[in-house]
Design a protein around this motif. Sequence first.
Motif, PDB file in Angstrom:
ATOM      1  N   VAL A 162       0.861  -1.187   0.000  1.00 53.51           N
ATOM      2  CA  VAL A 162       0.000   0.000   0.000  1.00 53.51           C
ATOM      3  C   VAL A 162       0.897   1.236   0.000  1.00 53.51           C
ATOM      4  N   THR A 163       0.733   2.085  -0.991  1.00 51.68           N
ATOM      5  CA  THR A 163       1.597   3.251  -1.141  1.00 51.68           C
ATOM      6  C   THR A 163       0.825   4.545  -0.868  1.00 51.68           C
ATOM      7  N   LEU A 164       1.564   5.636  -0.795  1.00 50.91           N
ATOM      8  CA  LEU A 164       1.004   6.977  -0.631  1.00 50.91           C
ATOM      9  C   LEU A 164       0.165   7.140   0.640  1.00 50.91           C
ATOM     10  N   LEU A 165       0.662   6.593   1.739  1.00 44.34           N
ATOM     11  CA  LEU A 165       0.057   6.852   3.040  1.00 44.34           C
ATOM     12  C   LEU A 165       0.818   7.988   3.713  1.00 44.34           C
ATOM     13  N   PHE A 166       0.075   8.908   4.331  1.00 40.97           N
ATOM     14  CA  PHE A 166       0.714  10.058   4.951  1.00 40.97           C
ATOM     15  C   PHE A 166       0.312  10.265   6.404  1.00 40.97           C
ATOM     16  N   SER A 167      -0.699   9.604   6.877  1.00 37.82           N
ATOM     17  CA  SER A 167      -1.154   9.863   8.246  1.00 37.82           C
ATOM     18  C   SER A 167      -1.477   8.572   8.956  1.00 37.82           C
ATOM     19  N   LEU A 329      -4.236  15.064   3.695  1.00 42.69           N
ATOM     20  CA  LEU A 329      -5.036  14.890   2.489  1.00 42.69           C
ATOM     21  C   LEU A 329      -4.365  15.550   1.289  1.00 42.69           C
ATOM     22  N   THR A 330      -3.805  16.733   1.517  1.00 39.71           N
ATOM     23  CA  THR A 330      -3.129  17.453   0.435  1.00 39.71           C
ATOM     24  C   THR A 330      -1.916  16.681  -0.052  1.00 39.71           C
ATOM     25  N   LEU A 331      -1.131  16.149   0.867  1.00 37.42           N
ATOM     26  CA  LEU A 331       0.068  15.412   0.488  1.00 37.42           C
ATOM     27  C   LEU A 331      -0.279  14.151  -0.293  1.00 37.42           C
TER      28      LEU A 331
END
Length: 367
Positions: A162-167, A329-331
Amino acid sequence: MKATRQLHDLGQSLWLDNITRTLLDDGTLARYIEEDSITGLTSNPSIFDAAISGGDAYDAGIHAKSLMGMQGEALFTELALEDLRRAADLFQPVFESTGHVDGWVSMEVSPLLAADTAGSIAAARHIHHKGRRDNLFVKIPGTPEGVPAIEEAIFLGIPINVTLLFSCAQYEAVSEAYMRGIERRLQAGLDPRVGSVASLFISRWDVASNKQLPDELHNKLGIAVGQQTYRAYRQMLASARWQKLADAGAMPQRLLWASTGTKDPDASDTLYISAFAAPETINTMPEKTLHAFADHGELHGVMDVDGGDADAVLARISAAGVDIDQLALTLQREGAEAFVKSWHHLLDGIAEKARQLAGKSDGAVLK
């Protein structure tokens, strides 16, 4: 003992955040495995874009596949999987010796599918089938539309990065999706051992927030978010729900630290490697960061399972005017957009190379 070996002995997997045909051809990747304790690697559209546009290592493959009538995404997928199969074979011994916990490589679905659940599932099935390697992860972004695709892919037995996790909240959503997929497999009488990792991006937090923060809070946000998420990860592993799945034979979805190259020239070039030393996790790092940590990296203890001072740091950053939830969310949105941009540049570059190589071939024939 090298610092990379110390991390490995601590129980953390060190993966390379890069792949090029040259790394495979000249033995560099094999050397990283032997000398720097590298036990896996990750890739993304930006990495392949740089690899293919940065030299002529792929020219013969592009030309041959173009002559076969391949183009666009299909041509790129074949090029990428050729590299990833070779890398997967190099990691096969560690894959087997660790019981399939380590030794993985990763191939991303088209970033154009970040908001397309059904399309992501279909692409994951296609890459899994074409990959022909048990230690190949398919990467799906942890967007709202990606979460149900992740659950379904796990249910289908497709290993997922799972990619693009930021929080922490985004991580918890995909952790739930993973467990639901495994629970569905058990209910259907299927093998619960399906590999997965959840990739939390770190350095982009600080790139986005440093300009809003006083100097003493620079390069603190990414680490604090990581600490908070690590606490949630350890809580998940200790939960009754997970223990039931583990007792049935399921593998944990390991937490992976991504985007760990330091972007601030005034900060340590090994900042995000030392800060995220933790067993049962993965740190995937660019070559430059790997070289730096192997050369002069130091460990400063192990991450606190209770999150350390994360809550206090996050409170100070919020008080300084950073809307952390909105920034997450923006990132994620900007990360998806950046991969789309790289994807278009990548496919345009392959098409242009194919045209140039066809012209040279025609010229040779005419001569």
